[in-house]
Design a protein around this motif. Structure first.
Motif, PDB file in Angstrom:
ATOM      1  N   THR A   1       0.846  -1.200   0.000  1.00  0.00           N
ATOM      2  CA  THR A   1       0.000   0.000   0.000  1.00  0.00           C
ATOM      3  C   THR A   1       0.877   1.244   0.000  1.00  0.00           C
ATOM      4  O   THR A   1       1.930   1.287   0.652  1.00  0.00           O
ATOM      5  CB  THR A   1      -0.949   0.042   1.205  1.00  0.00           C
ATOM      6  OG1 THR A   1      -0.189   0.053   2.426  1.00  0.00           O
ATOM      7  CG2 THR A   1      -1.891  -1.140   1.194  1.00  0.00           C
ATOM      8  N   ILE A   2       0.435   2.259  -0.729  1.00  0.00           N
ATOM      9  CA  ILE A   2       1.103   3.555  -0.792  1.00  0.00           C
ATOM     10  C   ILE A   2       0.061   4.617  -0.485  1.00  0.00           C
ATOM     11  O   ILE A   2      -0.988   4.676  -1.141  1.00  0.00           O
ATOM     12  CB  ILE A   2       1.713   3.814  -2.183  1.00  0.00           C
ATOM     13  CG1 ILE A   2       2.688   2.696  -2.569  1.00  0.00           C
ATOM     14  CG2 ILE A   2       2.421   5.173  -2.220  1.00  0.00           C
ATOM     15  CD1 ILE A   2       3.186   2.791  -4.000  1.00  0.00           C
ATOM     16  N   SER A   3       0.329   5.449   0.516  1.00  0.00           N
ATOM     17  CA  SER A   3      -0.621   6.478   0.931  1.00  0.00           C
ATOM     18  C   SER A   3       0.038   7.853   0.868  1.00  0.00           C
ATOM     19  O   SER A   3       1.256   7.987   1.012  1.00  0.00           O
ATOM     20  CB  SER A   3      -1.096   6.225   2.370  1.00  0.00           C
ATOM     21  OG  SER A   3      -1.679   4.949   2.507  1.00  0.00           O
ATOM     22  N   THR A   4      -0.793   8.872   0.663  1.00  0.00           N
ATOM     23  CA  THR A   4      -0.314  10.258   0.717  1.00  0.00           C
ATOM     24  C   THR A   4      -1.372  11.132   1.358  1.00  0.00           C
ATOM     25  O   THR A   4      -2.581  10.845   1.264  1.00  0.00           O
ATOM     26  CB  THR A   4       0.026  10.793  -0.690  1.00  0.00           C
ATOM     27  OG1 THR A   4       0.609  12.097  -0.561  1.00  0.00           O
ATOM     28  CG2 THR A   4      -1.211  10.893  -1.572  1.00  0.00           C
TER      29      THR A   4
ATOM     30  N   TYR B   1      -8.144   1.088  -4.606  1.00  0.00           N
ATOM     31  CA  TYR B   1      -7.946   2.159  -3.624  1.00  0.00           C
ATOM     32  C   TYR B   1      -8.833   1.906  -2.409  1.00  0.00           C
ATOM     33  O   TYR B   1     -10.047   2.150  -2.445  1.00  0.00           O
ATOM     34  CB  TYR B   1      -8.298   3.521  -4.234  1.00  0.00           C
ATOM     35  CG  TYR B   1      -7.308   4.006  -5.254  1.00  0.00           C
ATOM     36  CD1 TYR B   1      -6.388   5.005  -4.941  1.00  0.00           C
ATOM     37  CD2 TYR B   1      -7.281   3.474  -6.541  1.00  0.00           C
ATOM     38  CE1 TYR B   1      -5.472   5.465  -5.875  1.00  0.00           C
ATOM     39  CE2 TYR B   1      -6.373   3.918  -7.484  1.00  0.00           C
ATOM     40  CZ  TYR B   1      -5.480   4.913  -7.146  1.00  0.00           C
ATOM     41  OH  TYR B   1      -4.568   5.359  -8.084  1.00  0.00           O
ATOM     42  N   PRO B   2      -8.267   1.439  -1.283  1.00  0.00           N
ATOM     43  CA  PRO B   2      -9.070   1.275  -0.070  1.00  0.00           C
ATOM     44  C   PRO B   2      -9.604   2.600   0.465  1.00  0.00           C
ATOM     45  O   PRO B   2     -10.646   2.633   1.125  1.00  0.00           O
ATOM     46  CB  PRO B   2      -8.075   0.657   0.929  1.00  0.00           C
ATOM     47  CG  PRO B   2      -6.979   0.093   0.093  1.00  0.00           C
ATOM     48  CD  PRO B   2      -6.894   0.964  -1.112  1.00  0.00           C
ATOM     49  N   GLN B   3      -8.875   3.690   0.198  1.00  0.00           N
ATOM     50  CA  GLN B   3      -9.303   5.013   0.638  1.00  0.00           C
ATOM     51  C   GLN B   3      -8.945   6.026  -0.436  1.00  0.00           C
ATOM     52  O   GLN B   3      -7.823   6.017  -0.952  1.00  0.00           O
ATOM     53  CB  GLN B   3      -8.636   5.392   1.966  1.00  0.00           C
ATOM     54  CG  GLN B   3      -9.061   6.745   2.516  1.00  0.00           C
ATOM     55  CD  GLN B   3      -8.409   7.055   3.868  1.00  0.00           C
ATOM     56  OE1 GLN B   3      -7.576   6.307   4.355  1.00  0.00           O
ATOM     57  NE2 GLN B   3      -8.787   8.170   4.463  1.00  0.00           N
ATOM     58  N   ALA B   4      -9.855   6.908  -0.768  1.00  0.00           N
ATOM     59  CA  ALA B   4      -9.597   7.937  -1.781  1.00  0.00           C
ATOM     60  C   ALA B   4     -10.382   9.185  -1.412  1.00  0.00           C
ATOM     61  O   ALA B   4     -11.454   9.448  -1.954  1.00  0.00           O
ATOM     62  CB  ALA B   4      -9.977   7.441  -3.172  1.00  0.00           C
ATOM     63  N   ASP B   5      -9.837   9.931  -0.458  1.00  0.00           N
ATOM     64  CA  ASP B   5     -10.448  11.177  -0.010  1.00  0.00           C
ATOM     65  C   ASP B   5      -9.533  12.337  -0.359  1.00  0.00           C
ATOM     66  O   ASP B   5      -8.361  12.155  -0.710  1.00  0.00           O
ATOM     67  CB  ASP B   5     -10.678  11.155   1.503  1.00  0.00           C
ATOM     68  CG  ASP B   5     -11.558   9.988   1.933  1.00  0.00           C
ATOM     69  OD1 ASP B   5     -12.487   9.672   1.176  1.00  0.00           O
ATOM     70  OD2 ASP B   5     -11.295   9.419   3.008  1.00  0.00           O
TER      71      ASP B   5
ATOM     72  N   ASP C   1      -8.226  14.390   1.714  1.00  0.00           N
ATOM     73  CA  ASP C   1      -7.160  14.532   2.706  1.00  0.00           C
ATOM     74  C   ASP C   1      -6.188  13.363   2.725  1.00  0.00           C
ATOM     75  O   ASP C   1      -5.032  13.531   3.127  1.00  0.00           O
ATOM     76  CB  ASP C   1      -7.763  14.700   4.102  1.00  0.00           C
ATOM     77  CG  ASP C   1      -8.594  15.967   4.212  1.00  0.00           C
ATOM     78  OD1 ASP C   1      -8.243  16.954   3.532  1.00  0.00           O
ATOM     79  OD2 ASP C   1      -9.585  15.959   4.965  1.00  0.00           O
ATOM     80  N   ARG C   2      -6.641  12.175   2.343  1.00  0.00           N
ATOM     81  CA  ARG C   2      -5.766  11.006   2.358  1.00  0.00           C
ATOM     82  C   ARG C   2      -6.210  10.032   1.277  1.00  0.00           C
ATOM     83  O   ARG C   2      -7.410   9.771   1.109  1.00  0.00           O
ATOM     84  CB  ARG C   2      -5.788  10.315   3.724  1.00  0.00           C
ATOM     85  CG  ARG C   2      -4.828   9.114   3.819  1.00  0.00           C
ATOM     86  CD  ARG C   2      -4.876   8.486   5.207  1.00  0.00           C
ATOM     87  NE  ARG C   2      -4.030   7.303   5.297  1.00  0.00           N
ATOM     88  CZ  ARG C   2      -2.742   7.306   5.595  1.00  0.00           C
ATOM     89  NH1 ARG C   2      -2.132   8.460   5.841  1.00  0.00           N
ATOM     90  NH2 ARG C   2      -2.038   6.188   5.659  1.00  0.00           N
ATOM     91  N   CYS C   3      -5.221   9.505   0.573  1.00  0.00           N
ATOM     92  CA  CYS C   3      -5.510   8.538  -0.492  1.00  0.00           C
ATOM     93  C   CYS C   3      -4.534   7.376  -0.369  1.00  0.00           C
ATOM     94  O   CYS C   3      -3.330   7.589  -0.156  1.00  0.00           O
ATOM     95  CB  CYS C   3      -5.382   9.200  -1.860  1.00  0.00           C
ATOM     96  SG  CYS C   3      -5.894   8.142  -3.243  1.00  0.00           S
ATOM     97  N   THR C   4      -5.055   6.161  -0.480  1.00  0.00           N
ATOM     98  CA  THR C   4      -4.236   4.955  -0.379  1.00  0.00           C
ATOM     99  C   THR C   4      -4.502   4.069  -1.587  1.00  0.00           C
ATOM    100  O   THR C   4      -5.647   3.762  -1.902  1.00  0.00           O
ATOM    101  CB  THR C   4      -4.553   4.163   0.896  1.00  0.00           C
ATOM    102  OG1 THR C   4      -4.268   4.965   2.037  1.00  0.00           O
ATOM    103  CG2 THR C   4      -3.722   2.885   0.961  1.00  0.00           C
ATOM    104  N   VAL C   5      -3.432   3.679  -2.269  1.00  0.00           N
ATOM    105  CA  VAL C   5      -3.539   2.723  -3.359  1.00  0.00           C
ATOM    106  C   VAL C   5      -2.947   1.406  -2.891  1.00  0.00           C
ATOM    107  O   VAL C   5      -1.959   1.381  -2.141  1.00  0.00           O
ATOM    108  CB  VAL C   5      -2.821   3.223  -4.634  1.00  0.00           C
ATOM    109  CG1 VAL C   5      -1.318   3.336  -4.408  1.00  0.00           C
ATOM    110  CG2 VAL C   5      -3.114   2.302  -5.818  1.00  0.00           C
TER     111      VAL C   5
END
Length: 466
Positions: free
Chosen positions: A4-7, A40-44, A46-50
């Protein structure tokens, strides 16, 4: 195997543009021994995770064509489907190819910008333990969290497994992060699932461009990445040394006990990388699309220019045919399509002579070049570049001799081939005279840690046609 890669860069969903993978879609790709899935488990905002999920089929991997060795049962029952290995590196190269190259059609400026990143891998095989993980990643600017997983939590007496739960956090360009993983995951595993040939040297140097040459464990990295093959390892290290000699990284290998703050900053981001990023940022300011790399050497800057599709025509020029041959190999001219090959050219040319092939470009770069020219020959270079070629903008970088006090073991110039090294005042006076003589305005900037007393290690001048 899961990566996973998040920003938290805002908007965080720009991560999808950098990876060329839409956050609202699940995409699958055939890869070595199985399939890779991106979602993408999260794609907001403020925070995005692929997430990259690699499903390895042990039966497919064990087929004779794959060249997998081992005992009959071991070919099918092993840890390859569950751990981060060279299989994951191959998947990264296939699924995120554009991002690895630092290219982004929709977010080119962001692709060249360091952003906050968090990378997590639940199971990394590490022949050397958590200490080796820190040795490999920390010098590249990562904060490393590595914990060893037990063989079985229900049976603690069995001891620890050879696998590490790895979390990396840092502020880097996404392409840098992916290239670090691409090289270092097989290094930690210390094995590869395919035959290692001379092509692997090119892969290593391409992915390691800008960081491998200055890494304190570069010999270990080269040896393990190349599966311990001595001739290939020697070839890689010789090419790294050749690139260092011709491009001039500007720091001695052991600068000694300089100011701790400065040393820490340079360990995080090598000066050669900061310099290249400063040049690319200056080019972006000019809006140039047709660019000259004058004194291109073995092609370090050319690789970065080729990866950025804002530049529609790129010409590298150098007096050394040996350096140009290295540049062609690093750019992989023999594997480029006709369309790619039409976009980039290397030519042999002496920068102190008029060359009509260099006329009419939007911008020219002289990155760590002028200090290799005898001062008596500088007027000829000025006339050839600023007068005859006369690009719309010229970017010049050169060492700041005042900063050399931070290199306690340095005796003389930073490089044996330097004819001179200028102070900030000397460089400013030269730039002002050249600008006035040939009709350019000039803006001088520091590159690297800016010491209040002696300035930065590198100084950059951006000339624009008045």
């Amino acid at each position: 195997m899961l990566l996973t890669i998040s920003t938290t860069h805002t908007p965080a969903t720009d991560l999808g543009y950098l990876l060329v993978k839409h956050p609202d879609r699940v995409q699958s790709f055939a890869t070595t021994g199985g399939a890779a899935h991106v979602f993408y488990p999260q794609a907001d905002t403020d925070r995005c995770t692929v997430a990259l999920l690699l499903e390895v089929d042990p039966v497919e991997l064990a087929r004779p064509a794959k060249g997998h060795n081992g005992a009959a049962l071991g070919r099918y029952v092993n840890d390859r489907p569950y751990v981060a290995s060279s299989l994951l590196s191959v998947a990264l190269g296939k699924v995120f190819r554009s991002a690895l190259n630092g290219a982004s059609r929709d977010r080119a400026e962001l692709a060249a910008t360091a952003i906050p990143l968090e990378i997590e891998l639940p199971a990394v095989p590490c022949r050397g333990g958590t200490e080796l993980v820190a040795r490999l990643f920390a010098p590249l600017g990562w904060t490393v969290s590595a914990t060893t997983e037990p063989l079985d939590p229900e049976f603690p007496n069995w001891g620890d497994s050879p696998y590490t739960h790895l979390r990396l956090t840092g502020t880097l360009r996404l392409s840098e992060a992916l290239n670090h993983l691409y090289v270092l995951l097989p290094v930690l595993d210390d094995t590869k699932h395919y035959w290692v040939s001379e092509d692997e040297v090119d892969k290593l140097l391409r992915a390691g461009d800008g960081w491998l040459g200055s890494h304190p464990d570069r010999e270990l990295i080269a040896r393990r990445y190349l599966a311990g093959r001595r001739t290939l390892t020697q070839s890689a290290l010789e090419r790294l040394r050749s690139a260092d000699d011709q491009v001039d990284d500007a720091e001695p290998e052991n600068p000694g006990a300089a100011v701790e703050r400065i040393e820490a900053a340079e360990r995080r981001t090598p000066l050669v990388q900061l310099r290249r990023e400063a040049v690319l940022a200056a080019l972006a300011e000019t809006g140039a699309t047709r660019v000259l790399d004058l004194g291109c050497g073995p092609g370090t800057l050319l690789l970065a220019l080729e990866a950025d599709h804002r530049f529609t025509e790129i010409v590298g020029a150098d007096v050394s045919s040996a350096a140009l041959a290295i540049a062609e190999r690093r750019l992989r001219f023999d594997r480029m399509s006709d369309r790619q090959r039409a976009r980039i050219t290397v030519i042999q040319s002496a920068l102190t002579y008029h060359d009509n092939r260099l006329r009419g470009f939007d911008a020219a770069v002289l990155m760590e070049v002028i200090e290799h020219v005898d001062e008596a020959r500088l007027p000829a270079l000025e006339r050839a570049v600023f007068g005859h070629a006369a690009p719309g903008a010229v970017i010049v970088t050169t060492p700041n001799v005042e900063y050399n006090v931070h290199y306690e073991t340095l005796d003389g110039h930073r490089h044996d081939d330097h004819r001179f090294e200028w102070s900030r005042a000397e460089f400013a006076a030269w730039a002002a005279r050249v600008g006035t003589s040939f009709g350019y305005t000039v803006d001088i900037r520091p590159v690297g840690d800016n010491d209040p007393d002696v300035g930065s290690p590198t100084q950059l001048a951006l000339f624009r046609k008045a």
